[in-house]
Design an enzyme around this catalytic site. Structure first.
Site, short mmCIF file in Angstrom:
data_model
loop_
_atom_site.label_atom_id
_atom_site.label_comp_id
_atom_site.label_asym_id
_atom_site.label_seq_id
_atom_site.Cartn_x
_atom_site.Cartn_y
_atom_site.Cartn_z
CD GLU A 29 43.72 -58.74 34.99
OE1 GLU A 29 42.99 -58.80 36.00
OE2 GLU A 29 44.71 -57.98 34.90
CD GLU A 58 47.48 -55.96 40.56
OE1 GLU A 58 47.30 -57.09 40.09
OE2 GLU A 58 46.59 -55.31 41.16
#
Length: 221
Positions: free
Chosen positions: A205, A113
């Site tokens: 996010e 990620e």
């Protein structure tokens, strides 16, 4: 010719829109998941706590607001997401809450990620991580980090995986990113290996926060 029934339906729809409750309005955003909208891949994930209203706009744009969430992330871009130069712009005013604005993606084999962080709010995502090097891109300096996640959500389900980070020192909301430069420097300076390209999105996010953003991304290649 427009029928009387059609007119009545239109009026009823307009009245319903005006009188809708806040909860009903939140339901109008797309459901968590992935897909393609107006030629761009999108991804929207939430752990289900709090409210997130995520809406795809034209081309590579999206708008989102969130309230009292635990964790969510979403945005638009490409799948697969090989190295490319991208440009983005928009509004992101979450300087005092825990939120990131980042070019975000995944690879598989190995499962990685990654984040190229353009702006962050009250929490620096590199806190506690050892710096592996620096990258210069589009007039700014990014610090390189690696962190490890154990038994956490991923694109293949719960798994353990590395996270690679480039965190821009001069925070901004708008500019260009040469992702290939970051990927090359991760390998060269940190021996950080990437796998097969999965998706790449310009993401917002939020973690244990409330906020909003409107972002658009496009490819320069």
């Amino acid at each position: 010719m427009v029928s009387f029934t059609t007119l009545l339906t239109a009026v009823a729809t307009a009245v319903s829109a005006v009188t809708a409750s806040p909860l009903e309005a939140l339901k109008r955003g797309i459901q968590p998941g992935t897909g393609v909208h107006d030629g761009y891949f999108y991804s929207f994930w939430t752990d289900g706590r709090g409210y997130v209203d995520f809406n795809n706009g034209p081309r590579g744009s999206y708008r989102v607001s969130w309230s009292n969430v635990n964790n969510w992330v979403g945005g638009k871009g490409w799948n697969p997401g090989p190295p490319r130069r991208i440009a983005y712009n928009g509004t992101w005013n979450n300087w005092n809450v825990n939120s990131y604005l980042a070019l975000y993606g995944w690879t598989t084999n190995p499962l990685v990620e990654y984040y190229i962080v353009e702006a962050y709010g009250s929490y620096n995502p590199s806190s506690g991580a050892a710096r592996l090097g620096t990258i210069e891109d589009d007039g700014g300096v990014y610090d390189i980090y690696r962190t490890r996640r154990i038994n956490q959500p991923s694109i293949i389900g719960t798994a353990s995986f590395d996270q690679y980070w480039s965190v821009r020192r001069q925070k901004r909301v708008g500019g260009t990113i040469d992702t290939g430069k970051h990927f090359d420097e991760w390998r060269r300076q940190g021996n950080l290996q990437l796998g097969a390209w999965n998706y790449m999105i310009m993401a917002t996010e939020g973690y244990q926060s409330s906020g909003s953003a409107e972002i658009e991304v496009r490819s320069l290649d």
